[in-house]
Design a protein around this motif. Structure first.
Motif, short mmCIF file in Angstrom:
data_model
loop_
_atom_site.label_atom_id
_atom_site.label_comp_id
_atom_site.label_asym_id
_atom_site.label_seq_id
_atom_site.Cartn_x
_atom_site.Cartn_y
_atom_site.Cartn_z
N ALA A 140 -2.31 -2.79 9.52
CA ALA A 140 -2.20 -1.70 10.29
C ALA A 140 -0.52 -0.86 8.39
O ALA A 140 -0.99 0.14 8.22
CB ALA A 140 -2.26 -0.83 10.98
N THR A 141 -0.30 -2.13 9.23
CA THR A 141 1.33 -1.65 8.80
C THR A 141 1.33 -1.69 7.26
O THR A 141 1.58 -1.05 6.48
CB THR A 141 2.25 -2.48 9.09
OG1 THR A 141 1.97 -2.82 10.53
CG2 THR A 141 3.65 -1.99 8.80
N PHE A 142 0.28 -3.20 6.48
CA PHE A 142 -0.16 -2.88 5.26
C PHE A 142 -0.38 -1.55 4.48
O PHE A 142 0.23 -1.15 3.66
CB PHE A 142 -1.04 -3.83 4.73
CG PHE A 142 -0.51 -4.40 3.74
CD1 PHE A 142 0.15 -4.81 2.61
CD2 PHE A 142 -2.01 -3.93 2.62
CE1 PHE A 142 -0.70 -4.96 1.47
CE2 PHE A 142 -2.33 -3.66 1.53
CZ PHE A 142 -1.76 -4.49 0.52
N VAL A 143 -1.35 -0.28 5.28
CA VAL A 143 -1.64 0.48 5.34
C VAL A 143 -0.78 1.43 5.19
O VAL A 143 -1.01 2.31 3.51
CB VAL A 143 -2.76 0.74 5.48
CG1 VAL A 143 -3.46 1.83 4.97
CG2 VAL A 143 -4.21 -0.54 5.45
N LEU A 144 0.11 1.65 5.73
CA LEU A 144 1.03 2.40 6.19
C LEU A 144 2.29 2.80 4.53
O LEU A 144 2.57 3.80 4.15
CB LEU A 144 1.89 2.59 6.73
CG LEU A 144 2.87 3.02 7.71
CD1 LEU A 144 2.33 4.36 7.61
CD2 LEU A 144 4.04 2.56 8.67
N LEU A 226 4.49 -7.79 2.71
CA LEU A 226 3.12 -8.14 2.07
C LEU A 226 2.95 -6.42 1.06
O LEU A 226 2.73 -6.51 -0.39
CB LEU A 226 2.22 -8.47 2.66
CG LEU A 226 1.53 -9.42 3.44
CD1 LEU A 226 0.92 -9.49 4.56
CD2 LEU A 226 1.99 -10.95 2.53
N ALA A 227 2.96 -5.19 1.44
CA ALA A 227 2.91 -4.44 0.80
C ALA A 227 3.96 -3.76 -0.55
O ALA A 227 3.32 -3.66 -1.46
CB ALA A 227 2.59 -2.90 1.43
N ALA A 228 5.10 -4.38 0.07
CA ALA A 228 6.06 -4.44 -1.43
C ALA A 228 5.85 -5.13 -1.85
O ALA A 228 5.99 -5.16 -3.75
CB ALA A 228 7.76 -4.74 0.30
N GLY A 229 5.57 -6.59 -1.44
CA GLY A 229 5.17 -7.58 -2.45
C GLY A 229 4.17 -7.47 -3.46
O GLY A 229 4.30 -7.37 -4.85
#
Length: 235
Positions: A140-144, A226-229
């Motif tokens: 969920a946080t990855f998507v956000l 992970l999203a930033a990466g």
């Protein structure tokens, strides 16, 4: 407005309105009792919209340690400012939770279920399975954060975008991914209010479920990182 004060005020508004809709839906003898997940998801989306709209021009409206961390990892925010932002967000989350308790304190008195009282402040899993719960928070946080990183300008953080897209993003996450853990996606939204639950004189309350408290924190921070990466790998 000072950026740190803006983060404090913005996160206070976020949790006041977000946890406020939860209180309105699940506590006894409220006007919104039994409104359901859709009402909660919509209320949280509007909470994000209001908070971002109010402070974006002053601080970038991170309002979430996971967002601040991700923006720093992505090179969009100075690492030296991260501790101050996170502290302001945590204090804002605690203040917002206090105001929700103050607003609904009589309804806490008319609610017998200790689990319901805890749920006003912090998230909990529908099915308790810590590895699965952790994965839910990471996803969920990855998507956000992944969506936010593609919405912002190269120069600043959330201040570069209108508030409405962020609210719609949170609404989509809530209705699609919120059924497992309640989509905390932020230590300031979950840990800060959980601390207030432990401190406030709430009649008939239970323990604050500290054995689960690490899941929204670790999950959100890792999901944001992970999203930033992945974002960096695209640039």
């Amino acid at each position: 407005m000072n950026p740190l004060f803006a983060e404090f005020i913005g996160t206070t508004l976020l949790v006041l309105l977000g946890n406020g809709v939860v209180a309105n839906v699940i506590l006894n003898k409220t006007k919104g009792q039994n409104g359901g997940l859709i009402v909660i998801a919509f209320g949280w989306a509007m909470a994000v919209f209001v908070a971002v709209f109010c402070v974006a021009s002053f601080s970038g409206a991170h309002l979430n340690p996971a967002v601040t961390l991700a923006l720093a990892v992505a090179g969009k925010f100075a690492w030296a400012q991260v501790p101050g932002y996170v502290a302001a967000q945590m204090l804002g989350g605690m203040t917002g939770a206090f105001l929700v308790w103050f607003m609904y304190r009589k309804h806490f008195e008319h609610t017998d279920c200790a689990d319901t009282k805890l749920a006003v402040f912090c998230t909990g899993p529908a099915i308790r399975s810590l590895p699965g719960n952790l994965a839910s928070e990471i996803i969920a946080t990855f998507v956000l954060v992944f969506a936010v990183l593609h919405m912002v300008s190269p120069k600043v953080s959330l201040g570069a975008m209108d508030a409405l897209p962020v609210g719609l993003l949170v609404l989509g996450i809530g209705v699609s991914l919120g059924g497992t853990t309640g989509y905390a996606m932020s230590p300031a939204r979950d840990l800060g209010p959980r601390i207030m639950h432990a401190l406030l004189p709430i009649p008939g309350k239970r323990d604050s479920d500290w054995s689960y408290s690490w899941v929204p924190v670790v999950g959100s921070l890792n999901g944001g990182a992970l999203a930033a990466g992945l974002f960096l790998s695209q640039t």
